[in-house]
Design a protein around this motif. Structure first.
Motif, short mmCIF file in Angstrom:
data_model
loop_
_atom_site.label_atom_id
_atom_site.label_comp_id
_atom_site.label_asym_id
_atom_site.label_seq_id
_atom_site.Cartn_x
_atom_site.Cartn_y
_atom_site.Cartn_z
N PRO A 1 5.32 -8.97 13.08
CA PRO A 1 5.68 -9.05 11.66
C PRO A 1 6.24 -10.43 11.34
O PRO A 1 6.71 -11.12 12.25
N PRO A 2 6.20 -10.85 10.08
CA PRO A 2 6.74 -12.18 9.72
C PRO A 2 8.21 -12.27 10.13
O PRO A 2 8.94 -11.28 10.03
N LEU A 3 8.58 -13.47 10.57
CA LEU A 3 9.97 -13.69 10.95
C LEU A 3 10.67 -14.46 9.84
O LEU A 3 10.17 -15.50 9.40
N ALA A 4 11.81 -13.94 9.39
CA ALA A 4 12.58 -14.66 8.37
C ALA A 4 13.85 -15.20 9.03
O ALA A 4 14.44 -14.53 9.88
N PHE A 5 14.21 -16.41 8.64
CA PHE A 5 15.37 -17.05 9.28
C PHE A 5 16.47 -17.32 8.26
O PHE A 5 16.18 -17.56 7.08
N PRO A 6 17.71 -17.29 8.72
CA PRO A 6 18.79 -17.64 7.79
C PRO A 6 18.69 -19.11 7.39
O PRO A 6 18.09 -19.90 8.11
N ASP A 7 19.26 -19.43 6.24
CA ASP A 7 19.24 -20.84 5.81
C ASP A 7 20.11 -21.66 6.76
O ASP A 7 21.16 -21.21 7.23
N ILE A 8 19.66 -22.86 7.02
CA ILE A 8 20.37 -23.75 7.95
C ILE A 8 20.82 -24.99 7.18
O ILE A 8 20.09 -25.49 6.34
N ARG A 9 21.98 -25.45 7.54
CA ARG A 9 22.47 -26.70 6.94
C ARG A 9 23.25 -27.45 8.02
O ARG A 9 24.24 -26.94 8.54
N THR B 1 11.03 -20.96 17.83
CA THR B 1 10.20 -21.06 16.62
C THR B 1 10.98 -21.75 15.51
O THR B 1 10.45 -22.62 14.80
N LEU B 2 12.26 -21.40 15.39
CA LEU B 2 13.09 -22.02 14.36
C LEU B 2 13.20 -23.54 14.61
O LEU B 2 13.07 -24.34 13.67
N LEU B 3 13.44 -23.92 15.86
CA LEU B 3 13.54 -25.36 16.17
C LEU B 3 12.22 -26.06 15.81
O LEU B 3 12.23 -27.18 15.28
N SER B 4 11.09 -25.41 16.13
CA SER B 4 9.78 -26.01 15.82
C SER B 4 9.62 -26.22 14.32
O SER B 4 9.11 -27.26 13.87
N VAL B 5 10.05 -25.22 13.53
CA VAL B 5 9.94 -25.35 12.07
C VAL B 5 10.83 -26.49 11.58
O VAL B 5 10.41 -27.34 10.79
N LEU B 6 12.08 -26.53 12.08
CA LEU B 6 13.03 -27.55 11.62
C LEU B 6 12.56 -28.97 12.00
O LEU B 6 12.83 -29.93 11.30
N ALA B 7 11.82 -29.07 13.12
CA ALA B 7 11.39 -30.39 13.60
C ALA B 7 10.04 -30.81 13.01
O ALA B 7 9.49 -31.84 13.37
N LEU C 1 7.20 -29.21 13.32
CA LEU C 1 6.09 -28.91 14.23
C LEU C 1 5.34 -27.65 13.83
O LEU C 1 4.21 -27.43 14.26
N LEU C 2 5.96 -26.81 13.03
CA LEU C 2 5.32 -25.54 12.66
C LEU C 2 5.63 -25.27 11.19
O LEU C 2 6.79 -25.05 10.81
N LYS C 3 4.57 -25.31 10.40
CA LYS C 3 4.78 -25.14 8.96
C LYS C 3 5.13 -23.68 8.67
O LYS C 3 4.42 -22.77 9.09
N PRO C 4 6.25 -23.46 7.95
CA PRO C 4 6.64 -22.07 7.68
C PRO C 4 5.73 -21.45 6.61
O PRO C 4 5.13 -22.18 5.80
N ALA C 5 5.63 -20.12 6.61
CA ALA C 5 4.82 -19.44 5.59
C ALA C 5 5.52 -19.55 4.23
O ALA C 5 4.87 -19.70 3.20
N THR C 6 6.84 -19.48 4.26
CA THR C 6 7.60 -19.64 3.00
C THR C 6 8.77 -20.57 3.28
O THR C 6 9.16 -20.78 4.43
N GLY C 7 9.35 -21.08 2.20
CA GLY C 7 10.57 -21.87 2.32
C GLY C 7 10.30 -23.35 2.55
O GLY C 7 9.16 -23.79 2.60
N SER C 8 11.40 -24.08 2.69
CA SER C 8 11.27 -25.53 2.83
C SER C 8 12.28 -26.06 3.84
O SER C 8 13.30 -25.42 4.12
N VAL C 9 11.96 -27.24 4.37
CA VAL C 9 12.86 -27.93 5.29
C VAL C 9 13.04 -29.34 4.75
O VAL C 9 12.05 -30.04 4.49
N LEU D 1 22.22 -33.58 6.60
CA LEU D 1 21.16 -34.22 7.38
C LEU D 1 19.91 -33.35 7.35
O LEU D 1 18.81 -33.82 7.06
N LEU D 2 20.09 -32.07 7.66
CA LEU D 2 18.95 -31.17 7.79
C LEU D 2 19.28 -29.87 7.07
O LEU D 2 20.36 -29.30 7.26
N GLN D 3 18.32 -29.43 6.27
CA GLN D 3 18.59 -28.21 5.51
C GLN D 3 17.29 -27.40 5.38
O GLN D 3 16.24 -27.96 5.04
N SER D 4 17.41 -26.11 5.65
CA SER D 4 16.23 -25.25 5.43
C SER D 4 16.61 -24.11 4.50
O SER D 4 17.76 -23.66 4.50
N LYS D 5 15.62 -23.67 3.69
CA LYS D 5 15.89 -22.58 2.76
C LYS D 5 14.74 -21.59 2.80
O LYS D 5 13.56 -21.99 2.75
#
Lengths: 401, 220
Positions: free
Chosen positions: B19-27, B46-52, B54-62, B5-9
């Motif tokens: 400093p930049p925050l890096a998050f583990p991949d979500i699936r 912040t992670l929920l905002s990115v996944l929804a 609402l907040l464009k990450p500096a790197t990676g994709s959702v 359903l939802l995947q981030s990398k």
């Protein structure tokens, strides 16, 4: 819920702040609306009353006083002129129409004007009941005099209702009443020049002013003149003022001068009204900005629920426009009521301004409404932009303040 | 019915002054229950905002249901969120100017979806809110407000319900009640459940747990 209902809910939750914004805008627009209505109506009335009158001829004195007293019936006449001067003027080749006015008496404050049927015709007056005066001491009453056909009354010397110098020699009889014209005619009682002269030729026994009154019996107060050519509007007064002991004045010129003198006061009030509106715009801006800062979290929630930045801006702008529209509409309504009260109660406005006209909507109201909505839009624009740029993630992370 | 359903990398986020925050991949699979566990300041919200979206990450994709969320036009992203995501926030977030029913209905209104009045009635009955429809949030208890927030989150039958610290401020008994409510409502709506919290007490309810470290990881 849409932008409008969210804005309405927000307004409802801040009744005091919202009322103050509406009140400030309302005060400004009420003042402006009232000024525009009265000044517009007075200007129209000035034009309407002076329509068809190129030159006014009367006794030496102030030209403005002559115009005010004989065209607008709003001041005391400068004096009287001899009936022979009237006869002479009838043969002046520059004059196409001449209407005499014999003033000096009143009935319950309504001036009695001795004249000819050409005078009511000048204002396109029509008879409501009865017929136009034709015999001596017949009289036709203006619409506001409340006199009816068949009424008989005695004229009172002077222009003031409280004078006790009653002309008992002969009573006037109302033979007709006129429909309202929106001109000075509405507050006049018209009769023939001969009636006024005849009355003054027979002063009451023991009247201390008997000699003076008998003189009036052979005089008229003013002549309303229409000329053959536009150039005569300038030449005729010059010629009369230079070569006779009469005074000739151009109503248009005198009223322009008067309007310029009064214009300062009107401009001052207009500036005051505009100042109120500017103040209301600042209050609105401050109210929206403070409401926005308190609601930033709520706007963040709306974005999370799927609202676009445009919806958030729309909510803020709708709030500004609803408040300013309420203020503007309330102000315009109050302005009409103020103008109506002024026209009904201020004596110097009566005959110049019809109270009922003050209650009709005008083009200026549309203009004021546009200005009001524009003010709301401008006041809402900055907070709306800020709302659209809401940092939702940051807000959610910080939590409600 | 399963599927991604939802995947981030490789997501990392730039925040001012940190400093930049890096998050583990979500699936997250369809109807799966996932716990994001991490201490305060680890970047859960912040992670929920990115996944929804609402907040464009500096790197990676959702990706949500195969769509790259951040390549969608902003309006399309808003629609996607409104229709498919339900949120229950840490501080409840009912609008104080609206009554309870209006607050619940907001989820449909803001997502440009038709209001299902019967479903609103059903949710209010199920969650014990019937009879309080016209009350403003200030006139409701904390528990009632929380249930109203849950009703709003599930109104549109979203594909995923995201909640942020739903139990942190509650005692054990009430934490269990809220968690059961979320589970039940997610099940009824056919939604996945993603809970971000620092509350270790509820970890045993989840098979799928993602841990965030300290102030997240500094991005490489």
């Amino acid at each position: 819920m849409n932008a409008l209902s969210l804005a309405a809910a927000s307004i409802k939750s801040r009744p005091l702040q919202a009322s103050l914004c509406v009140l400030a805008a309302g005060a400004g627009f009420a003042l402006l609306s009232c000024i525009f209505l009265l000044s517009g109506s007075i200007e129209t009335s000035f034009m309407r009353n002076a329509e068809g009158i190129d030159v006014v001829i009367g006794a030496k004195g102030s030209p403005l006083q002559l115009v005010l007293s004989s065209v607008y019936h709003a001041d005391v006449p400068t004096g009287n002129i001899e009936a022979e001067d009237y006869e002479k003027m009838k043969h002046n080749p520059k004059i196409s129409q001449i209407i005499p006015l014999a003033l000096g008496d009143n009935y319950h404050g309504f001036r009695i004007a001795g004249t000819t049927p050409d005078y009511p015709a000048l204002y396109h007056a029509t008879i409501r009941d009865g017929v136009m005066f034709s015999k001596p001491f017949d009289a036709v009453a203006g619409a506001f005099t409340e006199l009816k056909v068949g009424d008989r009354f005695a004229g009172v010397h002077g222009l003031s209702a409280d004078s006790d110098d009653v002309h008992n020699f002969h009573l006037y009889q109302i033979t007709g009443t006129m429909k309202p014209t929106g001109t000075v005619l509405d507050r006049l009682i018209l009769t023939s020049v001969e009636s006024v002269q005849e009355l003054h030729r027979h002063p009451d026994a023991g009247d201390p002013d008997a000699a003076e009154e008998q003189k009036i019996g052979h005089q008229v107060t003013a002549l309303l003149v229409k000329v053959h050519s536009p150039i005569a509007i300038i030449n005729l007064p010059r010629e009369i003022n230079k070569t006779s002991n009469l005074l000739a004045a151009n109503p248009g010129y005198e009223m322009t001068r008067l309007s310029q003198s009064l214009g300062f006061g009107r401009d001052l009030l207009t500036a005051l009204g505009a100042g109120f509106i500017a103040l209301s715009a600042l209050m609105l801006l401050s109210s929206l900005a403070s409401s926005l800062s308190a609601r930033r979290y709520d706007l963040g929630v709306l974005r999370v629920l799927g609202a676009s930045p445009l919806t958030l801006s729309g909510t803020v702008i709708a709030e500004g426009m609803m408040l300013s529209a309420a203020g503007t509409i309330a102000g315009i309504a109050a302005g009409h009521m103020l103008a109506f009260c002024a026209a009904s109660t201020i004596a110097s406005l009566q005959g110049l301004v019809l109270p009922s006209e003050m209650l009709s909507l005008t083009q200026t109201d549309g203009l004021l409404l546009t200005v009001g909505l524009g003010t709301g839009l401008l006041a809402g624009a900055v907070p709306a932009l800020s709302a659209a740029r809401t940092d939702i993630a940051g807000i959610l992370a910080r939590g409600r303040a | 019915m399963s599927g991604i359903l939802l995947q981030s990398k490789n997501i990392s986020v730039l925040r001012k002054g940190t400093p930049p925050l890096a998050f583990p991949d979500i699936r997250v699979e369809t109807m799966e229950k996932t716990l994001v566990l991490g201490p305060s300041g680890s970047g859960k919200t912040t992670l929920l905002s990115v996944l929804a979206g609402l907040l464009k990450p500096a790197t990676g994709s959702v990706h949500f249901k195969g769509h790259d969320v951040y390549t969608l036009a902003p309006r399309a992203r808003d629609h996607l969120r409104g229709e498919n995501f339900g949120f229950v926030f840490q501080t409840l977030h009912l609008l104080p100017t609206l009554n309870l029913r209006q607050n619940i209905a907001l989820a449909a209104d803001m997502a440009d979806m038709p209001r299902d009045e019967k479903r609103i009635d059903h949710l209010m009955t199920t969650l014990g809110l019937i009879g309080k429809a016209h009350r403003k949030p200030e006139a409701l208890s904390q528990g009632e407000q929380q249930r109203a927030a849950i009703a709003r989150a599930v109104l549109n039958r979203p594909k995923i319900i995201m909640t942020d610290e739903p139990t942190s401020a509650l005692d054990d008994e009430n934490a269990e009640i809220v968690l059961k409510l979320l589970h039940d409502q997610a099940k009824e709506a056919g939604a996945a459940l993603l809970i971000a919290t620092h509350d270790n007490r509820i970890i045993h309810h989840f098979k799928h747990v993602i841990r965030l470290e300290g102030r997240a990881r500094e991005a490489a």
